[in-house]
Design a protein around this motif. Structure first.
Motif, PDB file in Angstrom:
ATOM      1  N   TYR A 162       0.811  -1.218   0.000  1.00 48.14           N
ATOM      2  CA  TYR A 162       0.000   0.000   0.000  1.00 48.14           C
ATOM      3  C   TYR A 162       0.850   1.277   0.000  1.00 48.14           C
ATOM      4  CZ  TYR A 162      -3.766  -3.270   0.863  1.00 48.14           C
ATOM      5  OH  TYR A 162      -4.658  -4.321   0.743  1.00 48.14           O
ATOM      6  N   LYS A 178      -6.975  -5.100  -1.374  1.00 45.97           N
ATOM      7  CA  LYS A 178      -7.842  -4.262  -0.531  1.00 45.97           C
ATOM      8  C   LYS A 178      -9.267  -4.815  -0.533  1.00 45.97           C
ATOM      9  CE  LYS A 178      -9.183   0.542   0.297  1.00 45.97           C
ATOM     10  NZ  LYS A 178      -9.038   1.956  -0.171  1.00 45.97           N
ATOM     11  N   LYS A 183      -4.427  -6.504   4.855  1.00 45.61           N
ATOM     12  CA  LYS A 183      -3.979  -5.245   5.447  1.00 45.61           C
ATOM     13  C   LYS A 183      -2.549  -4.866   5.062  1.00 45.61           C
ATOM     14  CE  LYS A 183      -7.841  -4.829   7.728  1.00 45.61           C
ATOM     15  NZ  LYS A 183      -8.854  -3.818   7.298  1.00 45.61           N
ATOM     16  N   LYS A 184      -1.718  -5.866   4.778  1.00 42.15           N
ATOM     17  CA  LYS A 184      -0.325  -5.565   4.461  1.00 42.15           C
ATOM     18  C   LYS A 184       0.288  -6.692   3.641  1.00 42.15           C
ATOM     19  CE  LYS A 184       1.412  -7.522   8.794  1.00 42.15           C
ATOM     20  NZ  LYS A 184       2.245  -7.289   9.998  1.00 42.15           N
TER      21      LYS A 184
END
Length: 251
Positions: A162, A178, A183-184
């Motif tokens: 991101y 997404k 989240k990562k």
């Protein structure tokens, strides 16, 4: 005792080297990026490696893939990689899979067995499936973004997905991950804008494909054959290996 890993042990110490010896890493894609990752992991003392790739070495791989020589053209990449790893570390354990990883192949791999997963494949659907499978099993994963059509190895960097920019593949991955609530994701990517390949009738794979008959994904089936070189994919692969070694050893 003096051995092939003594110089690495001077940096990491015995306890961290033992962590690497006890680690199992799966590398999906053993090409320009993944081949160098495997090479560095083997030379760093990672004890068990799973190699996943169904491709054979092609003449056009010689410009950038560490496994590619005139003597290995036509051989399966995972077979050549296994032989090379064992010539570096005869005590290594190497599992090979002549498989093109896609979502329907996920059940064939138990990610809970791995201490780390390396995504060095090209297809978006496959990359997303790898990330989701790693997410579900809680296995660390690092993913390589686009390394083709690039000339500046110094533009490569490690970042969370991101935090990436410029790279079209990273943009697609950001959007799709997404949507899936990821989240990562640690990635290696380049800020360098991609170049436009200069294909012609004599050097273009699309017009002169030399893949053996029956090859599942030959050049004629590809939307575009990217240009590449000896240093950008190699640099990406070595950066990935460095991240894996540091994370596994706790360095």
């Amino acid at each position: 005792m003096l051995n092939q890993f003594s110089r690495t042990e001077l940096l990491l110490g015995r306890e961290r080297m033992e962590k690497l010896f006890a680690s199992r890493v799966a590398v999906f894609g053993i090409g320009g990026v993944g081949g160098y990752t495997v090479e560095a992991l083997a030379r760093s003392g990672v004890g068990t490696l799973d190699l996943i790739d169904d491709d054979r070495i092609c003449l056009t791989n010689l410009n950038r893939q560490i496994l590619a020589t005139r003597q290995t053209v036509g051989k399966y990449k995972v077979d050549v990689a296994r032989e090379r790893i064992l010539s570096i570390n005869p005590n290594a354990v190497v599992y090979t899979y002549k498989t093109f990883y896609m979502p329907d192949m996920a059940e064939k791999f138990d990610f809970s067995l791995y201490d780390y997963v390396v995504d060095a494949i090209d297809t978006v659907t496959g990359k997303i499936a790898l990330v989701m499978q790693a997410e579900q099993s809680g296995t660390p994963i690092i993913s390589c973004m686009g390394a083709g059509n690039k000339m500046d190895a110094s533009a490569l960097e490690v970042a969370d997905i991101y935090e990436t920019s410029v790279c079209p593949l990273a943009r697609v991955m950001r959007r799709e991950l997404k949507k899936r609530g990821v989240k990562k994701l640690k990635v290696v990517y380049s800020r360098e804008p991609a170049m436009q390949p200069m294909g012609d009738s004599e050097t273009g794979c699309k017009s002169g494909c030399i893949c053996p008959p029956g090859t599942a994904r030959n050049c004629l089936q590809r939307r575009q054959v990217p240009g590449s070189n000896a240093f950008v994919p190699a640099a990406a692969g070595l950066i990935i290996a460095g991240e894996v070694v540091r994370d596994l050893s706790g360095c």
